[in-house]
Write a protein that holds these residues in place. Sequence first.
Motif, PDB file in Angstrom:
ATOM      1  N   UNK A  64      55.427 -44.105  35.557  1.00 27.15           N
ATOM      2  CA  UNK A  64      55.623 -45.550  35.628  1.00 27.15           C
ATOM      3  C   UNK A  64      54.714 -46.202  36.647  1.00 27.15           C
ATOM      4  N   UNK A  65      54.806 -47.547  36.767  1.00 24.18           N
ATOM      5  CA  UNK A  65      54.013 -48.251  37.771  1.00 24.18           C
ATOM      6  C   UNK A  65      54.332 -47.747  39.165  1.00 24.18           C
ATOM      7  N   UNK A  66      53.337 -47.702  40.014  1.00 27.12           N
ATOM      8  CA  UNK A  66      53.467 -47.262  41.407  1.00 27.12           C
ATOM      9  C   UNK A  66      53.695 -45.753  41.527  1.00 27.12           C
ATOM     10  N   UNK A  67      53.398 -45.017  40.444  1.00 30.30           N
ATOM     11  CA  UNK A  67      53.240 -43.565  40.574  1.00 30.30           C
ATOM     12  C   UNK A  67      51.721 -43.320  40.562  1.00 30.30           C
ATOM     13  N   UNK A  68      51.252 -42.099  40.829  1.00 28.77           N
ATOM     14  CA  UNK A  68      49.810 -41.914  41.036  1.00 28.77           C
ATOM     15  C   UNK A  68      48.961 -42.107  39.785  1.00 28.77           C
ATOM     16  N   UNK A  69      47.753 -42.611  39.989  1.00 26.10           N
ATOM     17  CA  UNK A  69      46.727 -42.544  38.951  1.00 26.10           C
ATOM     18  C   UNK A  69      46.014 -41.219  39.162  1.00 26.10           C
ATOM     19  N   UNK A  70      46.171 -40.310  38.236  1.00 21.17           N
ATOM     20  CA  UNK A  70      45.606 -38.961  38.388  1.00 21.17           C
ATOM     21  C   UNK A  70      45.708 -38.271  37.035  1.00 21.17           C
ATOM     22  N   UNK A  71      45.262 -37.044  36.991  1.00 23.87           N
ATOM     23  CA  UNK A  71      45.343 -36.246  35.767  1.00 23.87           C
ATOM     24  C   UNK A  71      46.794 -36.269  35.260  1.00 23.87           C
ATOM     25  N   UNK A  72      47.017 -36.940  34.141  1.00 23.18           N
ATOM     26  CA  UNK A  72      48.363 -37.407  33.810  1.00 23.18           C
ATOM     27  C   UNK A  72      49.377 -36.295  33.519  1.00 23.18           C
TER      28      UNK A  72
ATOM     29  N   UNK B 245      47.718 -61.994  34.538  1.00 20.48           N
ATOM     30  CA  UNK B 245      48.558 -60.890  35.030  1.00 20.48           C
ATOM     31  C   UNK B 245      48.547 -60.897  36.562  1.00 20.48           C
ATOM     32  N   UNK B 246      49.702 -60.661  37.213  1.00 21.09           N
ATOM     33  CA  UNK B 246      49.683 -60.643  38.678  1.00 21.09           C
ATOM     34  C   UNK B 246      48.714 -59.594  39.203  1.00 21.09           C
ATOM     35  N   UNK B 247      47.963 -59.971  40.230  1.00 20.96           N
ATOM     36  CA  UNK B 247      46.991 -59.041  40.817  1.00 20.96           C
ATOM     37  C   UNK B 247      47.695 -58.225  41.904  1.00 20.96           C
ATOM     38  N   UNK B 248      48.253 -57.110  41.520  1.00 17.70           N
ATOM     39  CA  UNK B 248      48.884 -56.207  42.491  1.00 17.70           C
ATOM     40  C   UNK B 248      48.477 -54.782  42.143  1.00 17.70           C
ATOM     41  N   UNK B 249      48.480 -53.934  43.133  1.00 12.11           N
ATOM     42  CA  UNK B 249      48.093 -52.547  42.855  1.00 12.11           C
ATOM     43  C   UNK B 249      49.182 -51.898  41.998  1.00 12.11           C
ATOM     44  N   UNK B 250      48.753 -51.280  40.899  1.00  8.19           N
ATOM     45  CA  UNK B 250      49.713 -50.743  39.933  1.00  8.19           C
ATOM     46  C   UNK B 250      49.975 -49.252  40.129  1.00  8.19           C
ATOM     47  N   UNK B 251      49.231 -48.633  41.059  1.00  9.19           N
ATOM     48  CA  UNK B 251      49.371 -47.182  41.232  1.00  9.19           C
ATOM     49  C   UNK B 251      49.588 -46.822  42.696  1.00  9.19           C
ATOM     50  N   UNK B 252      50.071 -45.619  42.874  1.00 11.68           N
ATOM     51  CA  UNK B 252      50.170 -45.001  44.200  1.00 11.68           C
ATOM     52  C   UNK B 252      48.823 -44.329  44.457  1.00 11.68           C
ATOM     53  N   UNK B 253      48.083 -44.822  45.441  1.00  5.88           N
ATOM     54  CA  UNK B 253      46.764 -44.237  45.718  1.00  5.88           C
ATOM     55  C   UNK B 253      46.752 -43.429  47.016  1.00  5.88           C
TER      56      UNK B 253
ATOM     57  N   UNK C 282      41.503 -52.731  36.125  1.00  2.00           N
ATOM     58  CA  UNK C 282      42.844 -52.693  35.530  1.00  2.00           C
ATOM     59  C   UNK C 282      43.823 -51.971  36.454  1.00  2.00           C
ATOM     60  N   UNK C 283      43.317 -51.246  37.461  1.00  4.66           N
ATOM     61  CA  UNK C 283      44.198 -50.638  38.470  1.00  4.66           C
ATOM     62  C   UNK C 283      45.031 -51.715  39.176  1.00  4.66           C
ATOM     63  N   UNK C 284      44.471 -52.950  39.219  1.00  4.05           N
ATOM     64  CA  UNK C 284      45.135 -54.051  39.947  1.00  4.05           C
ATOM     65  C   UNK C 284      45.578 -55.157  38.992  1.00  4.05           C
ATOM     66  N   UNK C 285      45.611 -54.888  37.714  1.00  2.34           N
ATOM     67  CA  UNK C 285      45.965 -55.933  36.743  1.00  2.34           C
ATOM     68  C   UNK C 285      44.856 -56.939  36.531  1.00  2.34           C
ATOM     69  N   UNK C 286      43.654 -56.652  37.065  1.00  2.00           N
ATOM     70  CA  UNK C 286      42.572 -57.644  37.070  1.00  2.00           C
ATOM     71  C   UNK C 286      41.901 -57.869  35.733  1.00  2.00           C
ATOM     72  N   UNK C 287      42.242 -57.066  34.713  1.00  2.00           N
ATOM     73  CA  UNK C 287      41.541 -57.203  33.419  1.00  2.00           C
ATOM     74  C   UNK C 287      42.284 -58.109  32.443  1.00  2.00           C
ATOM     75  N   UNK C 288      43.487 -58.525  32.793  1.00  2.00           N
ATOM     76  CA  UNK C 288      44.288 -59.314  31.850  1.00  2.00           C
ATOM     77  C   UNK C 288      44.474 -60.720  32.416  1.00  2.00           C
ATOM     78  N   UNK C 289      44.014 -61.745  31.684  1.00  2.00           N
ATOM     79  CA  UNK C 289      44.186 -63.108  32.193  1.00  2.00           C
ATOM     80  C   UNK C 289      45.661 -63.400  32.482  1.00  2.00           C
TER      81      UNK C 289
END
Length: 552
Positions: free
Chosen positions: A447-455, A520-528, A511-518
């Motif tokens: 889910x959101x705020x879990x890591x972006x990594x080898x899924x 959409x809130x700009x917040x970090x979507x992953x645990x980095x 898209x890590x920050x929602x920046x690709x969708x007009x």
Amino acid sequence: MSTVASAESSTQGNVGKQTRGQPEVDFDAIVIGAGFGGLRMLHELRELGMSARVIEAASDVGGTWYYNRYPGARTDSEAWVYAFSFSKEIQDTWDWSERYPGQAEARAYLQYVADFCDMRRDIQFDTRVRSARYDEQTKTWRVDTSDGRTHTCSYLVTATGPLSTPYKPDFPGIDDFAGEWYLTGNWPKEPVSFTGKRVAVIGTGATAVQAIPLIAQTAAEVTVFQRTPNYVLPARNAPLTDYEREAYRANYDTIWEKTRRHFFAFDFEAAGRNVADVDEAERRRILERYWETGTFRFLFETFDDIFTDEQANEVVAEFVREKIRAIVEDPATAELLCPKDHPLGAKRPPLGHFYYETYNRDNVQLISVRDNPITAISRDGVMVGETEYPADIIVFATGFDAVTGTLKQMDIRGRGGVSLNEHWAAGPQTYLGICSDGFPNLFMVGGPQSPFANIPVVIDGCVEWIGRALGHLRDGRHRTIEPTPQAVAAWRDHMDDLVNQTVLPRAAGSWFMGGNIPGKPRVVLFYFGGAGAYRDECNAAADRGFEGFSIS
Ligand code: N01
């Protein structure tokens, strides 16, 4: 390591039964999605002896590998770590044929797992979850599906994947386009022929980077519309030999241990040095070596400060630009392909299979739409201002409403009838990326705020934790688990702290920050903070008696 033997126990529903003093429910758990996450979760529920129903919109297992059939679709993770670790039998009997399996093979693997573990009897295909409501009286979830039925369960688990709602920009005129158009994230099952056609490809993310070289082989002309160039690293795909397969099978315990500790959940080593630790000749030798090796090792085994030090990052980024200039024969095209507006790795770098080389073909042209955006689709092609680029086929490789898009499409309502959409209006609110306050017994896999990594490795950690939480509830005769608002707020601040220690915030449109969708809130979507550290944090919360959660 567990085996699949215990999975033989049936997990048919409890219709009409009352289990363990709980209210009557159709299933202990309903899982949404039958991709990597859903299958792994089903296995875990069986291990716990719980009844489960997986609900899947597609006609078969596969998730992302069911829908993303576009030309060139293949994994960017090496085969042996893009897999489940829960079954030695599956590891020993499944043969990967290539270093990076193609879409058909990745999907076949998931079909193999589903059949090997006899999972299909617990999966309902061709069915969409429309809504899910938490009933505070009975402390159960009521799940409405597209077949007009309602199922009840104690635990609701979403395994819908971070990249499952494709995004297509709303260009005017598309309805009048005389040719064919396709969306890479929802590609038709029937093969699409590009032979002799003029093809427009919109987008240059990881998907387009895979598709363009293959489309160019048969199309008459390919026009690529690029808004932001990417740093494309060479994949260096190759068939796997028996010797290689034997080697990874023999080393699987070490491999999984490494992936669980690694920042991006690969079986990579830390470099043990920073860019400034070596002189220029040595730096070049190291970068050349890993450029030739292929995979993301170029980012992780060369220098340890690429993601955290902007100067170090720029040194390595310039090396990539030099490679682009060396490969692409036309200097103007090469310069357009060189990313200059964001650090290396701040947007997800694609792996390429002769991507830059493709621009040396006579039938491929690159159009930058950075300063002159696409304005419309005409009857005959793509309009950039007054200029029309004729096309018979348009391929939209324009990405996804990532991470939250699919969750927000379902009408999920927690305590007090509050919808997830309302609760997450300013961005996702989770603790550990697994649970959200106000939504008891709702769990998210990947889910959101879990890591972006080898899924698959991220999924494995999330599912293990969920299994642990469910076991804790059962053993303690508890009914519900839900994070406290304080834990959720602290987790959100933690996400910001972690990402701010990296170069990632420097890519505005990611898209890590929602920046690709007009809109959409700009917040970090992953645990980095790294997949290994994430596992530790999750386990520590559980070890401390599920600290940060209300359990009743
Ligand atoms: O999507 P993207 P993707 N006009 O969002 C452009 C995973 N994945 O499907 O960058 C013109 O990266 C947009 O431009 P910009 C992987 O994690 C994995 O390619 O926003 N262009 C961009 O170039 C990956 O990161 C694998 O300026 C427009 C492109 O469309 C993630 O999926 C394979 C536009 C979208 O790129 C997403 O990749 C493939 C417009 N109006 C993908 N709107 C494997 O591991 C958007 N764009 C195998």
